[in-house]
Design an enzyme around this catalytic site. Structure first.
Site, PDB file in Angstrom:
ATOM      1  N   GLY A   1      16.244  37.596  11.414  1.00 50.29           N
ATOM      2  CA  GLY A   1      17.301  38.433  11.958  1.00 50.29           C
ATOM      3  C   GLY A   1      17.243  38.597  13.456  1.00 50.29           C
ATOM      4  O   GLY A   1      18.030  39.328  14.039  1.00 50.29           O
TER       5      GLY A   1
ATOM      6  N   LEU B   1       7.964  41.056  12.591  1.00 46.19           N
ATOM      7  CA  LEU B   1       8.492  42.369  12.285  1.00 46.19           C
ATOM      8  C   LEU B   1       7.403  43.248  11.681  1.00 46.19           C
ATOM      9  O   LEU B   1       6.682  42.834  10.770  1.00 46.19           O
ATOM     10  CB  LEU B   1       9.665  42.245  11.297  1.00 46.19           C
TER      11      LEU B   1
ATOM     12  N   GLU C   1       9.653  34.953   5.806  1.00 44.16           N
ATOM     13  CA  GLU C   1      10.763  35.795   5.351  1.00 44.16           C
ATOM     14  C   GLU C   1      11.145  35.515   3.898  1.00 44.16           C
ATOM     15  O   GLU C   1      11.500  36.444   3.154  1.00 44.16           O
ATOM     16  CB  GLU C   1      11.978  35.603   6.269  1.00 44.16           C
TER      17      GLU C   1
ATOM     18  N   GLU D   1      10.449  33.995  16.605  1.00 50.39           N
ATOM     19  CA  GLU D   1      11.784  34.215  17.167  1.00 50.39           C
ATOM     20  C   GLU D   1      11.681  34.622  18.640  1.00 50.39           C
ATOM     21  O   GLU D   1      12.450  34.148  19.484  1.00 50.39           O
ATOM     22  CB  GLU D   1      12.514  35.280  16.362  1.00 50.39           C
TER      23      GLU D   1
ATOM     24  N   LYS E   1      -1.982  46.131  15.450  1.00 49.15           N
ATOM     25  CA  LYS E   1      -0.909  45.703  14.540  1.00 49.15           C
ATOM     26  C   LYS E   1      -0.573  44.225  14.737  1.00 49.15           C
ATOM     27  O   LYS E   1       0.504  43.776  14.335  1.00 49.15           O
ATOM     28  CB  LYS E   1       0.349  46.548  14.775  1.00 49.15           C
ATOM     29  N   ARG E   2      -1.481  43.488  15.339  1.00 54.56           N
ATOM     30  CA  ARG E   2      -1.252  42.074  15.668  1.00 54.56           C
ATOM     31  C   ARG E   2       0.035  41.912  16.487  1.00 54.56           C
ATOM     32  O   ARG E   2       0.723  40.912  16.390  1.00 54.56           O
ATOM     33  CB  ARG E   2      -1.207  41.198  14.399  1.00 54.56           C
TER      34      ARG E   2
ATOM     35  N   GLY F   1       9.216  37.178  13.339  1.00 54.34           N
ATOM     36  CA  GLY F   1       9.826  37.634  14.580  1.00 54.34           C
ATOM     37  C   GLY F   1       9.055  37.227  15.812  1.00 54.34           C
ATOM     38  O   GLY F   1       9.631  37.122  16.896  1.00 54.34           O
TER      39      GLY F   1
ATOM     40  N   LEU G   1       6.510  45.472   9.189  1.00 52.99           N
ATOM     41  CA  LEU G   1       7.126  45.829   7.908  1.00 52.99           C
ATOM     42  C   LEU G   1       6.966  47.311   7.596  1.00 52.99           C
ATOM     43  O   LEU G   1       7.759  47.871   6.826  1.00 52.99           O
ATOM     44  CB  LEU G   1       6.529  44.978   6.783  1.00 52.99           C
TER      45      LEU G   1
ATOM     46  N   ARG H   1       9.049  37.410   1.653  1.00 53.26           N
ATOM     47  CA  ARG H   1       9.233  38.857   1.778  1.00 53.26           C
ATOM     48  C   ARG H   1      10.593  39.307   1.225  1.00 53.26           C
ATOM     49  O   ARG H   1      10.888  40.490   1.210  1.00 53.26           O
ATOM     50  CB  ARG H   1       9.154  39.272   3.255  1.00 53.26           C
TER      51      ARG H   1
ATOM     52  N   ALA I   1       2.770  38.995  15.307  1.00 50.72           N
ATOM     53  CA  ALA I   1       2.849  38.718  13.874  1.00 50.72           C
ATOM     54  C   ALA I   1       4.205  39.053  13.287  1.00 50.72           C
ATOM     55  O   ALA I   1       4.361  39.140  12.077  1.00 50.72           O
ATOM     56  CB  ALA I   1       1.759  39.488  13.134  1.00 50.72           C
TER      57      ALA I   1
END
Length: 269
Positions: free
Chosen positions: A151, A75, A143, A123, A36-37, A120, A77, A146, A73
């Protein structure tokens, strides 16, 4: 490099999405969702929080990296569900708690970046105290594309690294920065060749771990807060922190070692 790593035991060994190793005062945490990277889902976020809350007492520095071809990579999704406003706030605040624990926890944290450092993931990286980037690293904040907003503390941390204007560009346009562009913008401290990031991070970790613990604590805890204060108040807090640090016995011994010519002078290699 003198570090010899072995798997962590106890609670840390039970965190299935992290591989955690110890070598003396250094702990290495590797994100383990390569398929999932290393995207951040709720479970990985919870495990990161648990890990940083329960680092062994002997830990002096933590290194965080990502397994596979990418650091992180962002959040996941596929883990994103429709939430009410209240649920969305609570979700964001859980991320804040984790990344605050990284930035304002017990020990300095070094992030080793390669491949995607996106959303993220950036972040997360921005919560670390030092960032070592390999030449494959690329950065983005998608973001805006998207239909969401950062966040995980990105709006507070990333502008302090690269400035509001550059972050605005990334979020409005979807611009992707390569490793050299991001180094120039201030997102990384060190830029190294592919596959060289961990070796550089571990060498840095050994240096940081050899510092007086109270000095490291002052750099982590006091420095960012002083930088946010008006100058007069900041200087007063600096005086207090300086007096506390130099009053520590470890600091006194280091000064004695320097005066007795037992410690190396600063030099440019």
């Amino acid at each position: 490099m003198n570090l010899q790593f072995h798997s962590a035991g106890g609670l840390l060994a039970d965190l299935s999405l992290l591989h955690i190793e110890r070598a003396g005062p250094v702990v290495h945490l590797r994100l383990m969702r390569p398929a999932k990277r290393n995207a951040l889902n709720d479970e990985l976020i919870a495990q990161l929080h648990t890990a940083f809350l329960h680092l062994p007492d002997s830990t002096r520095v933590a290194v965080i990296s990502g397994d596979g071809e990418h650091f992180c990579a962002g959040l996941d999704l596929s883990d994103l569900s429709e939430r009410s406003v209240a649920e969305g706030i609570a979700h964001s605040r859980r991320w804040h708690a984790v990344f605050d624990q990284i930035q304002f926890g017990r020990v300095p944290v070094i992030a080793v970046l390669h491949g995607a450092v996106v959303g993220g993931g950036l972040e997360l990286a921005s919560a670390a105290h030092l960032r070592v980037a390999e030449c494959s690293t690329f950065y983005a904040l998608p973001e805006g594309q998207r239909g969401i907003f950062v966040g995980g503390g990105g709006s507070a941390r990333i502008p302090r690294l690269m400035g509001v204007a550059r972050m605005t560009d990334l979020m409005l346009t979807g611009r992707v920065l390569d490793a050299e562009e991001a180094q120039a913008a201030g997102l990384s401290h060190y830029l190294v060749g592919e596959g060289e990031g961990l070796a550089r991070a571990f060498a840095l970790a050994e240096k940081v771990a050899s510092n007086a613990p109270l000095s490291n604590y002052a750099v982590m805890q006091a420095l960012p807060r002083i930088a946010e204060l008006p100058q007069a108040e900041g200087l007063f807090v600096e005086a207090l922190m300086s007096a506390i640090a130099q009053g520590d016995e470890a600091a006194k011994e280091r000064v004695r070692a320097f005066l007795d010519k037992r410690a190396a002078k600063v030099s440019k290699l």
